[in-house]
Design a protein around this motif. Structure first.
Motif, PDB file in Angstrom:
ATOM      1  N   TYR A  68      11.223 -40.398  12.962  1.00  0.00           N
ATOM      2  CA  TYR A  68      12.202 -41.154  13.736  1.00  0.00           C
ATOM      3  C   TYR A  68      12.208 -40.728  15.202  1.00  0.00           C
ATOM      4  CZ  TYR A  68      16.212 -44.074  14.593  1.00  0.00           C
ATOM      5  OH  TYR A  68      17.024 -45.055  15.072  1.00  0.00           O
ATOM      6  N   LYS A  69      11.028 -40.313  15.697  1.00  0.00           N
ATOM      7  CA  LYS A  69      10.914 -39.963  17.117  1.00  0.00           C
ATOM      8  C   LYS A  69      10.368 -41.186  17.840  1.00  0.00           C
ATOM      9  CE  LYS A  69      11.397 -35.279  16.949  1.00  0.00           C
ATOM     10  NZ  LYS A  69      12.454 -34.563  17.657  1.00  0.00           N
ATOM     11  N   THR A  70      11.190 -42.220  17.931  1.00  0.00           N
ATOM     12  CA  THR A  70      10.694 -43.488  18.465  1.00  0.00           C
ATOM     13  C   THR A  70      10.184 -43.359  19.891  1.00  0.00           C
ATOM     14  OG1 THR A  70      12.441 -44.443  17.169  1.00  0.00           O
ATOM     15  CG2 THR A  70      11.257 -45.911  18.613  1.00  0.00           C
ATOM     16  N   ASP A  71      10.998 -42.744  20.757  1.00  0.00           N
ATOM     17  CA  ASP A  71      10.634 -42.670  22.179  1.00  0.00           C
ATOM     18  C   ASP A  71       9.298 -41.985  22.380  1.00  0.00           C
ATOM     19  OD1 ASP A  71      12.980 -43.844  22.806  1.00  0.00           O
ATOM     20  OD2 ASP A  71      14.045 -41.954  23.125  1.00  0.00           O
TER      21      ASP A  71
END
Lengths: 225, 219
Positions: B181-184
């Motif tokens: 969930y480390k989108t950036d």
């Protein structure tokens, strides 16, 4: 027809559902195109300005759009905006934003080259008649550009329609997604459904895009002067 | 922004970029070949074959690569033809790229004035010699810009391959988003990877375009 998986298309309202999915795709492309044309017109005029900073900024924008795959842009807007700014938009909204962003750059570039190709005396004659700069643009230049741009814009629209097939990857329920649903639903009754459903989607895209590119080719011939 | 995470996952991206480039390289090479052959067939107007080529071009230009891939990857196995995702990617890219390359080559071939062929023939050159020494060099120099645009377009198109489970850049980014969930960070690296791959190519292409412009007349 028992063995042929093609019957899956005519079960229930499967075919209608596929058409509805196709309409979602078309709608995204048409809305983005509608937004891109006026924005692109502005952008094209901006790119023709003589200020270096504006020119440089436009150049960066244009190169960025050219270099980034549309799928990456879709991910950036859809997932990036949700995570960074906490904006939860629908996939369709994200798609319209991305396609407008892309279309504006493309149309802007077309308009820039069209503006350059208009002979200088057209501007000068306009000024000579006492028209203001705005009036010259609106009554002399833009009508000429629009005529040249119609075929090119239709070509871009075809490309957009083709590219809208990507929106399934950010979760928009369009024709490919509907196709998948149909395949999943009939996995046991008709195992060969995938072949037929994807085949039909293939042909659907072909028919629509072929129609538009045919029109573009025809217009290009008719509008030559 | 978690920089440790970025540094830690650079190898994954490098690996994916290698795969992306490999597929793009093979696909583009094959599509140049297909495009060249098809443009020759169209140029020389061989009966039947040139109609087949026209049909292929319309079919390939007017359908999205994603749908072609889905058809190859999910549809064809139902007929007993199972192709690996790498195979699908290369076939799809060649199918799509071939028609774009054909258009570029043909535009180049057709832009050579007829006088050139006639002068060549009157100098006593054979048909093949005229083509090889007179038409081809001029045609290639005119089609360079379209050609470069196609190469960039085709490399961009490779981003679609993640949909048929090829572990390319897009696939890795999607995976990282899904797992951590480390989108950036994942998206930033994705953008950076494409910039690193495509920016040099784009710059090279514009240099090349400027160089070959001298080959034409009237410049």
């Amino acid at each position: 027809m028992q063995d042929l998986g093609i019957s899956v298309l005519f079960q229930g309202n499967n075919f209608l559902r596929l058409c509805a999915g196709l309409w979602v795709t078309l709608r995204i492309a048409l809305i983005s195109m509608g937004l891109s044309i006026p924005l692109g017109l502005l952008f094209g005029m901006l790119m023709n300005m003589h200020q270096k900073i504006i020119k440089g900024l436009c150049r960066i924008y244009l190169e960025f759009v050219r270099i980034m795959p549309q799928l990456v842009l879709l991910f950036l807007v859809y997932f990036g905006a949700a995570k960074t700014f906490g904006i939860n938009m629908s996939g369709e909204m994200a798609a319209v934003i991305v396609f407008t962003f892309w279309g504006t750059a493309e149309i802007g570039d077309l308009i820039r080259s069209a503006l350059i190709s208009i002979p200088k005396h057209q501007y000068e004659s306009g000024y000579g008649l006492g028209l203001t700069k705005m009036q010259v643009y609106f009554y002399v230049i833009i009508p000429q550009i629009v005529r040249r741009l119609i075929p090119l814009a239709i070509n871009l629209l075809t490309r957009m329609i083709k590219t809208t097939s990507l929106v399934v990857l950010i979760g928009v329920v369009e024709v490919v997604k509907v196709g998948k649903q149909i395949i999943d639903a009939s996995r046991y009754t008709t195992p060969t459904a995938a072949l037929w459903v994807y085949g039909v989607i293939f042909i659907m895209y072909f028919v629509i895009c072929y129609f538009f590119s045919f029109m573009a080719g025809k217009l290009e011939k008719n509008l030559k002067y | 922004m978690d920089f440790e995470f970025i540094v830690e996952h650079i190898p994954l991206y490098v690996e994916a970029a290698e795969l992306t480039l490999k597929v793009a390289f093979i696909g583009i090479g094959l599509s140049i070949l297909v495009g060249f052959l098809c443009s020759l067939i169209k140029y020389t107007r061989i009966p039947i074959l040139s109609q087949i080529v026209s049909a292929y071009i319309e079919l390939s230009r007017n359908t999205p690569l994603l749908i072609q891939l889905f058809f190859l990857y999910f549809g064809l196995p139902k007929l007993g033809i199972a192709i690996s995702s790498l195979g699908c990617a290369i076939i799809g890219l060649t199918f799509q790229g071939g028609s774009y390359m054909e258009e570029a080559f043909r535009a180049g071939l057709e832009s050579v004035p007829k006088i050139q062929t006639e002068s060549g023939t009157s100098l006593g050159l054979t048909g093949f010699q005229v083509f090889r020494y007179v038409v081809l060099p001029q045609a290639i120099s005119t089609c360079v810009p379209a050609f470069c645009a196609n190469i960039i377009f085709l490399i961009k198109e490779t981003s679609v391959f993640s949909a048929v489970a090829l572990a390319d850049l897009m696939f890795v980014a999607k995976d990282l988003i899904g797992i951590y969930y480390k989108t950036d960070e994942a998206l930033l690296m994705l953008v950076a990877a494409y910039l690193i791959i495509l920016l040099p190519i784009s710059v090279l292409c514009s240099i090349l375009e400027r160089r070959v412009r001298y080959a034409g007349f009237g410049n």
